[in-house]
Design a protein around this motif. Structure first.
Motif, PDB file in Angstrom:
ATOM      1  N   VAL A 208      18.668  42.441   7.619  1.00 47.61           N
ATOM      2  CA  VAL A 208      18.012  43.350   6.681  1.00 47.61           C
ATOM      3  C   VAL A 208      18.219  44.803   7.088  1.00 47.61           C
ATOM      4  CG1 VAL A 208      15.765  44.064   5.770  1.00 47.61           C
ATOM      5  CG2 VAL A 208      16.310  41.637   5.976  1.00 47.61           C
ATOM      6  N   SER A 209      18.012  45.098   8.358  1.00 43.79           N
ATOM      7  CA  SER A 209      18.128  46.482   8.824  1.00 43.79           C
ATOM      8  C   SER A 209      19.558  46.989   8.767  1.00 43.79           C
ATOM      9  CB  SER A 209      17.608  46.590  10.262  1.00 43.79           C
ATOM     10  OG  SER A 209      16.264  46.179  10.337  1.00 43.79           O
ATOM     11  N   GLY A 210      20.524  46.073   8.781  1.00 45.94           N
ATOM     12  CA  GLY A 210      21.913  46.490   8.702  1.00 45.94           C
ATOM     13  C   GLY A 210      22.255  47.196   7.412  1.00 45.94           C
ATOM     14  N   PHE A 211      21.482  46.958   6.372  1.00 53.28           N
ATOM     15  CA  PHE A 211      21.709  47.664   5.116  1.00 53.28           C
ATOM     16  C   PHE A 211      21.372  49.147   5.246  1.00 53.28           C
ATOM     17  CE2 PHE A 211      21.339  43.368   3.278  1.00 53.28           C
ATOM     18  CZ  PHE A 211      22.469  43.381   2.467  1.00 53.28           C
ATOM     19  N   ILE A 212      20.511  49.484   6.195  1.00 56.94           N
ATOM     20  CA  ILE A 212      20.146  50.878   6.405  1.00 56.94           C
ATOM     21  C   ILE A 212      21.148  51.542   7.340  1.00 56.94           C
ATOM     22  CG2 ILE A 212      18.313  52.424   7.186  1.00 56.94           C
ATOM     23  CD1 ILE A 212      16.337  50.155   6.589  1.00 56.94           C
ATOM     24  N   SER A 213      21.364  50.938   8.500  1.00 58.31           N
ATOM     25  CA  SER A 213      22.342  51.457   9.454  1.00 58.31           C
ATOM     26  C   SER A 213      22.668  50.368  10.453  1.00 58.31           C
ATOM     27  CB  SER A 213      21.801  52.691  10.176  1.00 58.31           C
ATOM     28  OG  SER A 213      22.701  53.090  11.204  1.00 58.31           O
ATOM     29  N   SER A 214      23.908  49.921  10.454  1.00 61.19           N
ATOM     30  CA  SER A 214      24.308  48.867  11.381  1.00 61.19           C
ATOM     31  C   SER A 214      24.356  49.392  12.809  1.00 61.19           C
ATOM     32  CB  SER A 214      25.675  48.310  10.979  1.00 61.19           C
ATOM     33  OG  SER A 214      26.075  47.279  11.858  1.00 61.19           O
ATOM     34  N   ILE A 215      24.818  50.633  12.981  1.00 57.31           N
ATOM     35  CA  ILE A 215      24.884  51.204  14.327  1.00 57.31           C
ATOM     36  C   ILE A 215      23.484  51.328  14.915  1.00 57.31           C
ATOM     37  CG2 ILE A 215      25.492  53.267  15.650  1.00 57.31           C
ATOM     38  CD1 ILE A 215      27.811  53.707  13.747  1.00 57.31           C
ATOM     39  N   ALA A 216      22.548  51.837  14.118  1.00 59.93           N
ATOM     40  CA  ALA A 216      21.167  51.959  14.590  1.00 59.93           C
ATOM     41  C   ALA A 216      20.562  50.591  14.882  1.00 59.93           C
ATOM     42  CB  ALA A 216      20.326  52.694  13.552  1.00 59.93           C
ATOM     43  N   THR A 217      20.901  49.607  14.059  1.00 58.75           N
ATOM     44  CA  THR A 217      20.377  48.257  14.273  1.00 58.75           C
ATOM     45  C   THR A 217      20.894  47.671  15.579  1.00 58.75           C
ATOM     46  OG1 THR A 217      20.254  47.881  11.887  1.00 58.75           O
ATOM     47  CG2 THR A 217      20.228  45.936  13.304  1.00 58.75           C
ATOM     48  N   ILE A 218      22.181  47.850  15.845  1.00 59.94           N
ATOM     49  CA  ILE A 218      22.749  47.343  17.094  1.00 59.94           C
ATOM     50  C   ILE A 218      22.094  48.035  18.291  1.00 59.94           C
ATOM     51  CG2 ILE A 218      24.857  47.297  18.499  1.00 59.94           C
ATOM     52  CD1 ILE A 218      26.422  46.814  15.929  1.00 59.94           C
ATOM     53  N   GLY A 219      21.844  49.343  18.157  1.00 58.48           N
ATOM     54  CA  GLY A 219      21.159  50.050  19.237  1.00 58.48           C
ATOM     55  C   GLY A 219      19.765  49.503  19.479  1.00 58.48           C
ATOM     56  N   ALA A 220      19.021  49.241  18.399  1.00 59.54           N
ATOM     57  CA  ALA A 220      17.663  48.709  18.530  1.00 59.54           C
ATOM     58  C   ALA A 220      17.679  47.307  19.128  1.00 59.54           C
ATOM     59  CB  ALA A 220      16.977  48.699  17.170  1.00 59.54           C
ATOM     60  N   MET A 221      18.627  46.480  18.704  1.00 63.16           N
ATOM     61  CA  MET A 221      18.723  45.130  19.232  1.00 63.16           C
ATOM     62  C   MET A 221      19.105  45.154  20.719  1.00 63.16           C
ATOM     63  SD  MET A 221      17.925  42.963  16.903  1.00 63.16           S
ATOM     64  CE  MET A 221      17.521  43.132  15.158  1.00 63.16           C
ATOM     65  N   GLY A 222      19.969  46.093  21.105  1.00 62.45           N
ATOM     66  CA  GLY A 222      20.338  46.206  22.510  1.00 62.45           C
ATOM     67  C   GLY A 222      19.156  46.594  23.379  1.00 62.45           C
ATOM     68  N   GLU A 223      18.337  47.525  22.880  1.00 61.20           N
ATOM     69  CA  GLU A 223      17.150  47.918  23.634  1.00 61.20           C
ATOM     70  C   GLU A 223      16.186  46.741  23.802  1.00 61.20           C
ATOM     71  OE1 GLU A 223      15.388  51.224  21.729  1.00 61.20           O
ATOM     72  OE2 GLU A 223      17.056  52.600  22.150  1.00 61.20           O
ATOM     73  N   ARG A 224      16.014  45.957  22.725  1.00 59.28           N
ATOM     74  CA  ARG A 224      15.117  44.802  22.814  1.00 59.28           C
ATOM     75  C   ARG A 224      15.657  43.759  23.798  1.00 59.28           C
ATOM     76  NH1 ARG A 224      10.864  43.248  19.932  1.00 59.28           N
ATOM     77  NH2 ARG A 224      11.209  44.937  18.458  1.00 59.28           N
ATOM     78  N   ALA A 225      16.980  43.547  23.785  1.00 51.44           N
ATOM     79  CA  ALA A 225      17.576  42.581  24.709  1.00 51.44           C
ATOM     80  C   ALA A 225      17.436  43.036  26.151  1.00 51.44           C
ATOM     81  CB  ALA A 225      19.046  42.382  24.359  1.00 51.44           C
ATOM     82  N   LYS A 226      17.523  44.356  26.376  1.00 51.72           N
ATOM     83  CA  LYS A 226      17.383  44.870  27.733  1.00 51.72           C
ATOM     84  C   LYS A 226      15.938  44.742  28.219  1.00 51.72           C
ATOM     85  CE  LYS A 226      19.681  48.544  28.809  1.00 51.72           C
ATOM     86  NZ  LYS A 226      20.126  49.960  28.913  1.00 51.72           N
ATOM     87  N   GLU A 227      14.990  44.986  27.310  1.00 50.45           N
ATOM     88  CA  GLU A 227      13.582  44.892  27.683  1.00 50.45           C
ATOM     89  C   GLU A 227      13.146  43.443  27.898  1.00 50.45           C
ATOM     90  OE1 GLU A 227      11.491  46.782  24.562  1.00 50.45           O
ATOM     91  OE2 GLU A 227      12.146  48.810  25.074  1.00 50.45           O
ATOM     92  N   THR A 228      13.666  42.526  27.031  1.00 48.48           N
ATOM     93  CA  THR A 228      13.290  41.108  27.116  1.00 48.48           C
ATOM     94  C   THR A 228      14.551  40.271  27.185  1.00 48.48           C
ATOM     95  OG1 THR A 228      11.409  41.653  25.687  1.00 48.48           O
ATOM     96  CG2 THR A 228      11.839  39.319  26.100  1.00 48.48           C
ATOM     97  N   PRO A 229      15.092  40.032  28.376  1.00 44.86           N
ATOM     98  CA  PRO A 229      16.349  39.289  28.499  1.00 44.86           C
ATOM     99  C   PRO A 229      16.312  37.910  27.849  1.00 44.86           C
ATOM    100  CG  PRO A 229      15.791  40.336  30.577  1.00 44.86           C
ATOM    101  CD  PRO A 229      14.608  40.510  29.687  1.00 44.86           C
ATOM    102  N   VAL A 383      30.242  51.129  21.278  1.00 46.80           N
ATOM    103  CA  VAL A 383      29.605  52.107  22.166  1.00 46.80           C
ATOM    104  C   VAL A 383      28.089  51.946  22.130  1.00 46.80           C
ATOM    105  CG1 VAL A 383      29.228  54.555  22.588  1.00 46.80           C
ATOM    106  CG2 VAL A 383      31.502  53.734  21.946  1.00 46.80           C
ATOM    107  N   ALA A 384      27.519  51.761  20.920  1.00 46.34           N
ATOM    108  CA  ALA A 384      26.066  51.577  20.785  1.00 46.34           C
ATOM    109  C   ALA A 384      25.604  50.336  21.532  1.00 46.34           C
ATOM    110  CB  ALA A 384      25.687  51.476  19.311  1.00 46.34           C
ATOM    111  N   ALA A 385      26.392  49.263  21.466  1.00 38.95           N
ATOM    112  CA  ALA A 385      26.031  48.029  22.167  1.00 38.95           C
ATOM    113  C   ALA A 385      26.049  48.222  23.677  1.00 38.95           C
ATOM    114  CB  ALA A 385      26.978  46.904  21.764  1.00 38.95           C
ATOM    115  N   LEU A 386      27.062  48.926  24.194  1.00 46.07           N
ATOM    116  CA  LEU A 386      27.170  49.151  25.629  1.00 46.07           C
ATOM    117  C   LEU A 386      26.049  50.046  26.144  1.00 46.07           C
ATOM    118  CD1 LEU A 386      31.026  49.659  25.999  1.00 46.07           C
ATOM    119  CD2 LEU A 386      29.665  47.869  27.107  1.00 46.07           C
ATOM    120  N   VAL A 387      25.775  51.116  25.411  1.00 45.68           N
ATOM    121  CA  VAL A 387      24.771  52.078  25.875  1.00 45.68           C
ATOM    122  C   VAL A 387      23.368  51.497  25.810  1.00 45.68           C
ATOM    123  CG1 VAL A 387      23.705  54.313  25.363  1.00 45.68           C
ATOM    124  CG2 VAL A 387      26.196  54.064  25.269  1.00 45.68           C
ATOM    125  N   SER A 388      23.057  50.781  24.737  1.00 45.80           N
ATOM    126  CA  SER A 388      21.683  50.326  24.527  1.00 45.80           C
ATOM    127  C   SER A 388      21.365  49.020  25.254  1.00 45.80           C
ATOM    128  CB  SER A 388      21.405  50.145  23.033  1.00 45.80           C
ATOM    129  OG  SER A 388      22.243  49.123  22.487  1.00 45.80           O
TER     130      SER A 388
END
Length: 415
Positions: A208-229, A383-388
Motif C-alpha cells: 500500500v505504501s509503495g503507491f506513495i513512495s517506494s524508496i521511502a517505504t523501503i527505508g521504513a521497512m529497513g529501519e523496522r528490520a534493524k530495530e526488530t530482527p 542505497v535506501a535498503a543499505l542505509v536503512s
C-alpha cells in the motif's frame, strides 16, 4: 386543455411513476412507525404524490409547478406542527422529490426509476450511513475526502487542457490529474490500512505504501528490520512489494496521460510486475511463521503537500526534458530521465509520456527513457535498503530489485 393522446408508451411511463411511489412509499411506511405521532406520509401518500407529478406533467409544465408548490406547502405545515417531535426533514423532502420524480417518469422513465432506487437505498441505509460517518470516519478523513472531491469536481474542469510554457512542455490539466491521482491512490492505501490493519503484517503495508513512495517505504521497512530482527522477513516482503506498487502506479499514470506509450511499455511492465510479485510472494510465504507487530494507522488519507510537490517536480522535469530533447535529441532525453529517476521514476515517466502526448515524441521512442529512469530508480532503492536496514536486509532486497529490472529489459528486448 389540449387533447391528450394515450398510447402504450404513456401507460408504461405511468406504470413507472406508480412503481416509484410504491418503492419510496414502502420504505417510508416501514420507517414511520405505528404510534399516533408517526411521520406524515406512508406508502399511499407517496404513491399518490408520484402519480400527481405524472398527471400534472401530462397536462402541462405549469401544472407540475403548481403541484410541487402545493405539496411543499403541505409538507411545511406538517413539519411546523411536528417539529418538536420529528425535527428531521427527510420525509418532507422525499415527498417533494417523489412528485418531481413522478413528473420526470413521463419524459425520462429510466432516469426517474434509477433516482428512485438510489433515494430508497439512501433512506433504508440510514443507520449504517450515520454509524459510518460518525464512528468509522475521522474528522481528518472526512476533510481529506472533501479536498479530493473539490480537486476533482471543481478545480479539474477549470484547469486549461492545452500545452503551455517553455517548449510547450506543460499541460496544466495533466499536472492536476497527477495531483488527483496521487491523492486518490494514497486514499486507497489508507483505506486498505484501516480495513486490514496489521493482521497480515508488513507485506500489505509495504504494498500500500509503495503507491506513495517506494524508496521511502523501503527505508521504513529497513529501519523496522534493524530495530526488530525477527521481522526482517516481513520487512523484506513489504519492501519488495512496494516495487510492485511502482509498476502498478506507472501503469495507471500512463493510462491517464498517453495510452499509446502504455501499450508500447505493456510487456516490459508485465514482466517487471510479475517477477517482483513472484519474488515478493515467496519471501512473504516464508515469513508467515514470524509474528508481526501491529502497525500504527495513519490519521490522514493523503498529503496534499506531497502531491503538489510531486506535480512541481514533474513540471520542472518536463521543461528540462523538453529542452534537452530540443538541444540534444533523443540522447538528451535519456540523460534527463536518468537524472530525474534517481529521485522519482513517476516524474520522469509523466514527463516523457506528456512529450509523447504533445506529439513531440513517438510512443516507441518514449520507451527507452522510461526504462532508464526505472532502472536508475532501482539504484536509489538499493542505497535506501543499505542505509536503512544494513547488510542483512539489503542482501535480501537487492536480488529482487535486480530480477525486476532484468525482467523489465528482457520484456523490451523480446517484444
Amino acid at each position: 386543455m389540449e387533447h391528450i393522446l394515450i398510447d402504450n408508451s404513456l401507460w408504461l411511463n405511468l406504470a413507472v411513476s406508480l412503481g416509484i411511489g410504491l418503492l419510496v412509499g414502502a420504505e417510508r411506511e416501514r420507517s414511520k412507525g405505528i404510534d399516533p405521532d408517526r411521520s406524515l406520509a406512508g406508502i399511499r401518500t407517496f404513491t399518490i404524490a408520484s402519480l400527481l407529478g405524472a398527471v400534472s406533467t401530462i397536462i402541462n409544465f405549469w401544472m407540475l409547478v403548481v403541484a410541487v408548490i402545493s405539496v411543499t406547502a403541505f409538507a411545511a405545515i406538517s413539519y411546523a406542527m411536528r417539529v418538536n417531535k420529528h425535527p428531521g426533514l427527510t420525509t418532507e423532502i422525499t415527498l417533494i422529490f417523489t412528485v418531481i420524480l413522478g413528473g420526470l417518469a413521463l419524459s425520462a422513465p429510466s432516469l426517474a426509476a434509477s433516482l428512485a432506487v438510489t433515494a430508497s437505498i439512501l433512506l433504508a441505509a440510514k443507520e449504517p450511513i450515520h454509524g459510518f460517518v460518525r464512528g468509522a470516519v475521522t474528522k481528518e478523513e472526512l476533510n481529506d475526502f472533501l479536498i479530493l472531491a473539490a480537486a476533482t469536481l471543481i478545480v479539474l474542469p477549470l484547469v486549461p487542457n492545452e500545452f503551455i510554457g517553455p517548449f510547450n512542455a506543460i499541460n496544466p490539466r495533466n499536472l492536476w490529474l497527477v495531483v488527483i491521482l496521487v491523492m486518490f491512490i494514497s486514499a486507497l492505501g489508507h483505506l486498505a490500512l484501516r480495513l486490514l490493519g496489521g493482521r497480515i503484517g508488513l507485506p500489505i503495508v509495504g504494498l500500500v505504501s509503495g503507491f506513495i513512495s517506494s524508496i521511502a517505504t523501503i527505508g521504513a521497512m529497513g529501519e523496522r528490520a534493524k530495530e526488530t530482527p525477527a521481522l526482517i522477513g516481513s520487512a523484506v516482503s513489504g519492501a519488495l512489494l512496494s516495487s510492485l506498487s511502482t509498476v502498478l502506479q506507472l501503469t495507471l499514470l500512463l493510462a491517464a496521460i498517453h495510452r499509446p506509450t502504455l501499450q508500447a511499455l505493456s510487456v516490459p511492465l508485465i514482466f517487471g510486475g510479475v517477477s517482483i510479485a513472484v519474488y515478493g510472494l515467496v519471501v512473504t510465504l516464508s515469513s508467515f511463521h514470524h509474528h508481526g507487530t501491529e502497525v500504527n494507522k495513519p490519521t490522514r488519507s493523503f498529503s496534499v503537500k506531497t502531491a503538489l510537490i510531486l506535480a512541481t517536480v514533474i513540471a520542472v522535469v518536463l521543461i528540462a526534458s523538453a529542452a534537452l530533447k530540443a538541444w540534444f535529441g533523443q540522447a538528451g532525453l535519456v540523460v534527463a530521465s536518468a537524472v530525474a529517476g534517481l529521485a522519482d521514476v513517476h516524474a520522469s515517466t509523466i514527463s516523457v509520456a506528456s512529450l509523447a502526448a504533445a506529439g513531440n515524441l513517438s510512443a516507441a521512442n518514449a520507451v527507452i527513457p522510461i526504462l532508464v529512469a526505472f532502472s536508475v530508480n532501482a539504484l536509489s532503492k538499493v542505497v535506501a535498503a543499505l542505509v536503512s536496514g544494513g547488510k542483512a536486509f539489503a542482501l535480501q532486497v537487492i536480488p529482487g530489485l535486480v530480477i525486476q529490472v532484468m525482467a523489465t529489459w528482457l520484456g523490451w528486448w523480446l517484444f
